[in-house]
Write a protein that holds these residues in place. Structure first.
Motif, mmCIF file in Angstrom:
data_model
loop_
_atom_site.group_PDB
_atom_site.id
_atom_site.type_symbol
_atom_site.label_atom_id
_atom_site.label_comp_id
_atom_site.label_asym_id
_atom_site.label_seq_id
_atom_site.Cartn_x
_atom_site.Cartn_y
_atom_site.Cartn_z
ATOM 1 N N GLY A 207 0.809 -1.134 0.256
ATOM 2 C CA GLY A 207 0.160 0.090 0.052
ATOM 3 C C GLY A 207 0.893 1.241 0.003
ATOM 4 O O GLY A 207 1.677 1.101 -0.795
ATOM 5 N N ARG A 208 0.303 2.121 0.843
ATOM 6 C CA ARG A 208 1.388 3.413 0.833
ATOM 7 C C ARG A 208 2.415 3.489 2.051
ATOM 8 O O ARG A 208 3.210 4.243 2.190
ATOM 9 C CB ARG A 208 0.549 4.628 1.139
ATOM 10 C CG ARG A 208 -0.479 4.823 0.078
ATOM 11 C CD ARG A 208 -1.504 5.997 0.273
ATOM 12 N NE ARG A 208 -1.375 6.662 1.363
ATOM 13 C CZ ARG A 208 -2.076 7.677 1.780
ATOM 14 N NH1 ARG A 208 -2.952 8.253 0.774
ATOM 15 N NH2 ARG A 208 -2.229 8.226 2.845
ATOM 16 N N ASN A 209 2.434 2.193 2.908
ATOM 17 C CA ASN A 209 3.323 2.434 3.912
ATOM 18 C C ASN A 209 4.677 1.351 3.772
ATOM 19 O O ASN A 209 4.314 0.267 3.215
ATOM 20 C CB ASN A 209 2.811 1.816 5.158
ATOM 21 C CG ASN A 209 1.629 2.887 5.498
ATOM 22 O OD1 ASN A 209 1.981 3.950 5.712
ATOM 23 N ND2 ASN A 209 0.583 2.350 5.925
ATOM 24 N N GLY A 210 5.784 1.723 3.959
ATOM 25 C CA GLY A 210 6.671 0.956 4.016
ATOM 26 C C GLY A 210 6.859 -0.105 5.311
ATOM 27 O O GLY A 210 6.455 0.304 6.274
ATOM 28 N N HIS A 211 7.163 -1.096 5.139
ATOM 29 C CA HIS A 211 7.254 -2.225 5.979
ATOM 30 C C HIS A 211 8.758 -1.787 7.324
ATOM 31 O O HIS A 211 9.617 -1.515 6.444
ATOM 32 C CB HIS A 211 7.666 -3.473 5.644
ATOM 33 C CG HIS A 211 6.604 -4.220 5.040
ATOM 34 N ND1 HIS A 211 5.360 -4.605 5.711
ATOM 35 C CD2 HIS A 211 6.281 -4.405 3.599
ATOM 36 C CE1 HIS A 211 4.364 -5.099 4.841
ATOM 37 N NE2 HIS A 211 4.636 -4.957 3.862
ATOM 38 N N PRO A 212 8.273 -1.574 8.375
ATOM 39 C CA PRO A 212 9.352 -1.089 9.152
ATOM 40 C C PRO A 212 10.660 -2.002 9.136
ATOM 41 O O PRO A 212 11.713 -1.342 9.252
ATOM 42 C CB PRO A 212 8.599 -1.418 10.493
ATOM 43 C CG PRO A 212 7.196 -1.229 10.407
ATOM 44 C CD PRO A 212 7.008 -1.798 8.955
ATOM 45 N N GLY A 213 10.645 -3.260 9.251
ATOM 46 C CA GLY A 213 11.817 -4.257 9.062
ATOM 47 C C GLY A 213 12.498 -3.766 7.671
ATOM 48 O O GLY A 213 13.793 -3.585 7.733
ATOM 49 N N ALA A 214 11.946 -3.755 6.597
ATOM 50 C CA ALA A 214 12.536 -3.634 5.187
ATOM 51 C C ALA A 214 13.096 -2.129 5.317
ATOM 52 O O ALA A 214 14.146 -1.679 4.772
ATOM 53 C CB ALA A 214 11.529 -3.410 4.267
ATOM 54 N N MET A 215 12.664 -1.142 6.150
ATOM 55 C CA MET A 215 12.938 0.277 6.126
ATOM 56 C C MET A 215 14.181 0.238 6.848
ATOM 57 O O MET A 215 15.303 0.870 6.662
ATOM 58 C CB MET A 215 12.193 1.357 6.554
ATOM 59 C CG MET A 215 10.765 1.346 5.517
ATOM 60 S SD MET A 215 9.405 2.568 6.375
ATOM 61 C CE MET A 215 10.131 3.943 6.057
#
Length: 166
Positions: free
Chosen positions: A106-114
């Motif tokens: 969606g519009r949010n990046g996954h915290p772990g990937a970020m």
């Protein structure tokens, strides 16, 4: 099984794995079970095996296994784990590429990937890019508040990136 981020443990500052870990880490990926399904029937067990290899520090074996898995599934988690393996192998540019592929839902990046992407950027000498990722995580954290399902993951990811930048 989701990947987990934390400080130390795998030789990669910022990432730990395995819910059975004695370290009691907090999930920071946001990857849900739907992201693990594929037409490849062994993908879930291969991902679990890759995760265990990474947790034990066997990045070469994990990287090899994940190369096969990535060829057979569009799983974002497989790409996330490949990024972690590449970080463990000292290949920050390749890690960045895989974290970018696992980043969005969606519009949010996954915290772990970020957080993984920020670590890769730091290793590549792109501290400003890592700070930009930190600001995005903080913005998501502010919008999320304490009650959303990603609150703990965002808090942990912010802490990982802040420590890596320190």
């Amino acid at each position: 099984m989701p990947a987990y981020a934390q400080q130390n443990g795998t030789g990669i500052s910022g990432i730990h794995f395995n819910t059975a870990s004695p370290m009691g880490v907090i999930p920071v990926t946001g990857f849900g079970p739907d992201n693990f399904r594929s037409s490849h029937s062994g993908a879930a067990s291969d991902l679990q095996q890759a995760q265990q290899l990474i947790a034990s520090g066997d990045f070469v074996q994990a990287d090899s296994l994940l190369a096969t898995v990535i060829g057979e599934t569009p799983s974002r988690q497989a790409r996330f784990l490949k990024g972690v393996a590449k970080l463990g192998l000292g290949e920050a540019a390749a890690a960045r590429r895989y974290f970018e592929q696992s980043l969005y839902r969606g519009r949010n990046g996954h915290p772990g990937a970020m957080s993984g992407l920020a670590i890769a950027e730091i290793r590549l000498g792109n501290v400003d890019a890592a700070r930009n990722i930190l600001h995005k995580l903080e913005y998501q954290q502010e919008k999320c508040g304490h009650g959303c399902d990603r609150a703990d993951a965002l808090k942990q990811a912010v802490g990982v990136v802040e420590k890596a930048l320190a």
